[in-house]
Design a protein around this motif. Sequence first.
Motif, PDB file in Angstrom:
ATOM      1  N   ILE A  76       0.999  -1.268   0.048  1.00 12.13           N
ATOM      2  CA  ILE A  76      -0.022   0.004   0.035  1.00 12.13           C
ATOM      3  C   ILE A  76       1.103   1.214   0.141  1.00 12.13           C
ATOM      4  O   ILE A  76       0.568   2.079  -0.721  1.00 12.13           O
ATOM      5  CB  ILE A  76      -1.003   0.040   1.069  1.00 12.13           C
ATOM      6  CG1 ILE A  76      -1.946  -1.222   1.127  1.00 12.13           C
ATOM      7  CG2 ILE A  76      -1.571   1.236   1.401  1.00 12.13           C
ATOM      8  CD1 ILE A  76      -2.882  -1.441   2.387  1.00 12.13           C
ATOM      9  N   PHE A  77       1.904   1.460   0.964  1.00 11.10           N
ATOM     10  CA  PHE A  77       2.696   2.342   1.098  1.00 11.10           C
ATOM     11  C   PHE A  77       3.479   2.594  -0.085  1.00 11.10           C
ATOM     12  O   PHE A  77       3.652   3.788  -0.807  1.00 11.10           O
ATOM     13  CB  PHE A  77       3.554   2.649   2.286  1.00 11.10           C
ATOM     14  CG  PHE A  77       3.126   2.686   3.467  1.00 11.10           C
ATOM     15  CD1 PHE A  77       2.296   3.862   3.706  1.00 11.10           C
ATOM     16  CD2 PHE A  77       2.614   1.625   4.570  1.00 11.10           C
ATOM     17  CE1 PHE A  77       1.867   4.157   4.880  1.00 11.10           C
ATOM     18  CE2 PHE A  77       2.092   1.823   5.524  1.00 11.10           C
ATOM     19  CZ  PHE A  77       1.725   3.437   5.935  1.00 11.10           C
ATOM     20  N   LEU A  78       4.158   1.814  -0.981  1.00 10.50           N
ATOM     21  CA  LEU A  78       4.744   1.553  -2.042  1.00 10.50           C
ATOM     22  C   LEU A  78       4.157   2.131  -3.218  1.00 10.50           C
ATOM     23  O   LEU A  78       4.536   2.886  -3.900  1.00 10.50           O
ATOM     24  CB  LEU A  78       5.774   0.309  -2.408  1.00 10.50           C
ATOM     25  CG  LEU A  78       6.592  -0.184  -1.465  1.00 10.50           C
ATOM     26  CD1 LEU A  78       7.081  -1.525  -1.828  1.00 10.50           C
ATOM     27  CD2 LEU A  78       7.891   0.920  -1.469  1.00 10.50           C
ATOM     28  N   ALA A  79       3.037   1.501  -3.537  1.00  6.83           N
ATOM     29  CA  ALA A  79       1.842   1.963  -4.411  1.00  6.83           C
ATOM     30  C   ALA A  79       1.432   3.174  -4.275  1.00  6.83           C
ATOM     31  O   ALA A  79       1.374   4.103  -5.426  1.00  6.83           O
ATOM     32  CB  ALA A  79       0.847   0.938  -4.391  1.00  6.83           C
ATOM     33  N   ALA A  80       1.368   3.985  -3.046  1.00  9.70           N
ATOM     34  CA  ALA A  80       0.752   5.223  -2.912  1.00  9.70           C
ATOM     35  C   ALA A  80       2.028   6.234  -3.411  1.00  9.70           C
ATOM     36  O   ALA A  80       1.936   7.265  -3.844  1.00  9.70           O
ATOM     37  CB  ALA A  80       0.597   5.512  -1.371  1.00  9.70           C
ATOM     38  N   GLY A  81       3.233   5.802  -2.846  1.00 11.13           N
ATOM     39  CA  GLY A  81       4.604   6.595  -3.355  1.00 11.13           C
ATOM     40  C   GLY A  81       4.703   6.665  -4.670  1.00 11.13           C
ATOM     41  O   GLY A  81       5.085   7.730  -5.445  1.00 11.13           O
ATOM     42  N   PHE A  86       6.482   7.739   2.115  1.00 10.83           N
ATOM     43  CA  PHE A  86       5.812   6.589   1.849  1.00 10.83           C
ATOM     44  C   PHE A  86       6.570   5.587   1.239  1.00 10.83           C
ATOM     45  O   PHE A  86       6.316   4.219   1.835  1.00 10.83           O
ATOM     46  CB  PHE A  86       4.751   6.772   0.555  1.00 10.83           C
ATOM     47  CG  PHE A  86       3.563   7.539   1.030  1.00 10.83           C
ATOM     48  CD1 PHE A  86       2.949   7.425   2.424  1.00 10.83           C
ATOM     49  CD2 PHE A  86       2.675   8.366   0.169  1.00 10.83           C
ATOM     50  CE1 PHE A  86       1.712   8.139   2.822  1.00 10.83           C
ATOM     51  CE2 PHE A  86       1.752   8.939   0.679  1.00 10.83           C
ATOM     52  CZ  PHE A  86       1.218   9.171   1.955  1.00 10.83           C
ATOM     53  N   LEU A  87       7.640   5.537   0.518  1.00 10.09           N
ATOM     54  CA  LEU A  87       8.546   4.658   0.167  1.00 10.09           C
ATOM     55  C   LEU A  87       9.431   4.213   1.158  1.00 10.09           C
ATOM     56  O   LEU A  87       9.694   2.889   1.176  1.00 10.09           O
ATOM     57  CB  LEU A  87       9.305   5.087  -1.182  1.00 10.09           C
ATOM     58  CG  LEU A  87       8.813   5.533  -2.332  1.00 10.09           C
ATOM     59  CD1 LEU A  87       9.822   5.938  -3.255  1.00 10.09           C
ATOM     60  CD2 LEU A  87       8.213   4.386  -2.936  1.00 10.09           C
ATOM     61  N   ILE A  88       9.795   4.918   2.209  1.00  9.93           N
ATOM     62  CA  ILE A  88      10.640   4.512   3.275  1.00  9.93           C
ATOM     63  C   ILE A  88       9.677   3.699   4.080  1.00  9.93           C
ATOM     64  O   ILE A  88      10.338   2.539   4.473  1.00  9.93           O
ATOM     65  CB  ILE A  88      11.144   5.777   3.977  1.00  9.93           C
ATOM     66  CG1 ILE A  88      12.098   6.542   3.094  1.00  9.93           C
ATOM     67  CG2 ILE A  88      11.636   5.431   5.352  1.00  9.93           C
ATOM     68  CD1 ILE A  88      12.781   7.969   3.940  1.00  9.93           C
TER      69      ILE A  88
END
Length: 257
Positions: A131-136, A175-177
């Motif tokens: 989710i975080f990677l996709a948002a970033g 978000f990526l971190i």
Amino acid sequence: MTVHLSRNQPRRTSLNRQHQEHFRSTANVNTTMCHVIVTCRSMLWTLLSIVVAFGELIAFMSTDWLVGSPRTPDAVFSPHGATAAGEAYRPTLGIYGRCIKLPHLQRGVLCGPYAAHFGEIASGFWQAAAIFLAAGILLLCAVAFISVFTMCFQSIMKKSIFNVCGLLQAIAGLFLILGLMLYPAGWGSDKVQLYCGQDAAPYRSGLCTMGWAFYTAMGGTVLTFVCAVFSAQAEIATSSDKVQEEIEEGKSLICLL
């Protein structure tokens, strides 16, 4: 009668001047909207933003996040590695995909998603990481798309596009971190232990090694913050005195090194 006309003549002249000045100011605004401004720093920021977005997207879709130990299709897996006769290969495991070689498959390795839907992703930590990677990545792709048009439009809603894009890139980097920090926490799942052995645990990859996709995602995260900082330099370059001088000279295409 003659005196009456002569008194109104200055008023008409002043009104005509006002109309001319209004027309000129409107023309100047319209001309400004048509300027194409290209500088070395703004072009470098645009290219880097596009490269980072595509790099993160390709890494996210790749299956080369974890590389398993060498094995054969009919291997018997043990904590010390895979032992069986035949040509060995190294299976790979991504966030939602994997590459394996089946015993009946004679044409190399079969790659594809192991999860039919989001709930089948190997670990809850991997679900959160996805989710975080996709948002970033979504924010990075949006910035990459907008950056192409910064040559023609340098502001939106009276705010600099470069500053807005830099802020979005900084948020995307956060978000990526978070995604990259949550990803190793899912190494203790059954799916990872199947590829990396029973020694695999959160933040311990067991018999597996990190694939190029993980390092690409890490490098892209660093470059995301570089882009966020460099966006300020791009904004300074497009609003410099040299650019304003070119605009005053009436040039529509402005290229500065």
